[in-house]
Scaffold this motif. Sequence first.
Motif, mmCIF file in Angstrom:
data_model
loop_
_atom_site.group_PDB
_atom_site.id
_atom_site.type_symbol
_atom_site.label_atom_id
_atom_site.label_comp_id
_atom_site.label_asym_id
_atom_site.label_seq_id
_atom_site.Cartn_x
_atom_site.Cartn_y
_atom_site.Cartn_z
ATOM 1 N N PRO A 5 11.391 0.312 -6.606
ATOM 2 C CA PRO A 5 11.256 1.018 -5.327
ATOM 3 C C PRO A 5 10.597 2.385 -5.520
ATOM 4 C CG PRO A 5 13.471 1.309 -6.171
ATOM 5 C CD PRO A 5 12.762 0.390 -7.151
ATOM 6 N N HIS A 6 10.198 2.995 -4.412
ATOM 7 C CA HIS A 6 9.763 4.377 -4.462
ATOM 8 C C HIS A 6 10.934 5.253 -4.896
ATOM 9 C CE1 HIS A 6 6.503 2.959 -1.676
ATOM 10 N NE2 HIS A 6 5.812 3.741 -2.475
ATOM 11 N N TYR A 10 12.389 12.646 0.137
ATOM 12 C CA TYR A 10 12.198 12.815 1.569
ATOM 13 C C TYR A 10 11.015 11.984 2.050
ATOM 14 C CZ TYR A 10 10.248 14.776 5.808
ATOM 15 O OH TYR A 10 9.690 14.909 7.053
ATOM 16 N N TYR A 11 9.960 11.924 1.227
ATOM 17 C CA TYR A 11 8.791 11.148 1.629
ATOM 18 C C TYR A 11 9.129 9.670 1.803
ATOM 19 C CZ TYR A 11 6.113 15.268 0.159
ATOM 20 O OH TYR A 11 5.607 16.522 0.019
ATOM 21 N N ALA A 12 9.868 9.111 0.861
ATOM 22 C CA ALA A 12 10.237 7.700 0.980
ATOM 23 C C ALA A 12 11.144 7.477 2.184
ATOM 24 C CB ALA A 12 10.920 7.235 -0.301
ATOM 25 N N GLY A 64 1.447 3.979 -3.715
ATOM 26 C CA GLY A 64 1.918 5.363 -3.652
ATOM 27 C C GLY A 64 3.158 5.648 -4.468
ATOM 28 N N TRP A 65 3.490 4.778 -5.413
ATOM 29 C CA TRP A 65 4.721 4.952 -6.190
ATOM 30 C C TRP A 65 4.635 6.150 -7.133
ATOM 31 C CZ3 TRP A 65 5.655 4.761 -11.490
ATOM 32 C CH2 TRP A 65 7.005 4.676 -11.878
ATOM 33 N N GLY A 69 2.543 9.560 -4.051
ATOM 34 C CA GLY A 69 3.619 9.484 -3.073
ATOM 35 C C GLY A 69 4.750 10.454 -3.312
ATOM 36 N N ARG A 70 4.582 11.367 -4.270
ATOM 37 C CA ARG A 70 5.686 12.277 -4.618
ATOM 38 C C ARG A 70 5.302 13.748 -4.563
ATOM 39 N NH1 ARG A 70 8.562 9.529 -9.913
ATOM 40 N NH2 ARG A 70 7.818 7.386 -9.593
ATOM 41 N N ASN A 71 4.023 14.065 -4.441
ATOM 42 C CA ASN A 71 3.544 15.430 -4.673
ATOM 43 C C ASN A 71 3.866 16.376 -3.520
ATOM 44 O OD1 ASN A 71 1.052 15.637 -2.766
ATOM 45 N ND2 ASN A 71 0.835 13.634 -3.765
ATOM 46 N N GLY A 72 3.435 17.616 -3.676
ATOM 47 C CA GLY A 72 3.741 18.641 -2.681
ATOM 48 C C GLY A 72 2.986 18.516 -1.388
#
Length: 427
Positions: A5-6, A10-12, A64-65, A69-72
């Motif tokens: 999973p991602h 917060y993004y996920a 986007g894993w 999908g995690r950056n600022g």
Amino acid sequence: MPRMPHVDSYYAASAHPAPERPRLQGQERADVCIVGAGFAGLSAALSLTERGYSVIVLEKARVGWGASGRNGGQLSGAYATDMSNIRNWVGREDARRLFEFGEEAKRIIARRVEKHGIDCDLVWSYLHAANKPRHFEELRKMQAEWAEEYGYNGMTLVGRDTLGQHIDSPAYAGGLYDPNSGHLHPLNYCLGLAAAAEAAGVRIYEDSAVTSLDTGTSPVARTEEGEVRADYVVLCGNAYLGNLVPSIESKVMPVGTYIGATPPLGRERALGLLPTNAAVCDSNFVLDYFRLSADWRMLFGGRVSYSTLMPPNLPRVMRARMLRVFPQLADQTFEYTWGGYVAITMERTPHIGRLGGNVYFAQGFSGHGVALTGVVGDILADAVAGQAERFDIMAKLPHTTFPGGRLFRTPTLVLAMIWYRMRDYMP
């Protein structure tokens, strides 16, 4: 076998619904096989498909894993190193072209968001914050250089007395406001790129890590359950590519960076902290970066780790960093904290190139990947199509091998970074 999973972020939690793509099974054929379904890979896939190529994208986890999908979510021009360094390396004219690539990168995002209806909370507002008076003078010089050398106007130098127009914080000596840079929800932008690419005919396979790659005249990318034969391969795994291609792995270093998200603060309180809704990046080498989300949370990033080890008690550490900037958030804790790796190069510029005649790669965006990946995807598509002018300009950027080999590279870099961390504390 369960899918990866991602990361719990917060993004996920606020991501738009996305389909679960199939695993690659059996043999497939395409004009181009792309490894990595992040910004760079999907941008290249979309550009290639628009040029008439059949494209398959192989992703080890989910779209986007990784870093995309995690950056600022910070969207700025230029590069992670000073333009003066780039000018010294490639000369004045190519430096101007490279600067323009950074501006084209921002236009590409704006164009794709509008064309494909990508709902990713895109905002144009950005502040370079000066931690110290010497940083303020450096920003003054940058403003003048960008205007005189590259025709980039519109940035406003903000002294301490008027800084409150953009940020309510005692931590900074001034700043440089840029209305032509900004921020977005990175995972939703990445998911939107994937949907646009699929609508154009791209085939995306998830949970399909490439385990081996033949880079001869007829490239083959193999996974545990299948393989793709293609005329061209484009490698866009960046920090998560691993040792798949050892000849380029030594040019990048995976660096951990971390973000915390508060609960929603409410519009009035949030804009009291950042009145122009700007993304902010400070001037330290080990920097903090932060912005507001569309639902008015503070998203606060920083705490870089060069050791690849997750910092102990991450929420506490990140909250302490946030309170140094915004002591008025003492009543807040983080609802989400997460991290991931970005790939940096020694020179802090993207590393692109080719292996033989038909395997291309792009890596090492060094913290500027939200924007630059878009134009690099276009440049890679140009090169595959036989138009290598822009590719050759970017490939002129020098890239030093990280010292120490696989065993000692990380501890060597950790020792080197001690000096830069100490310099952040100097007046």
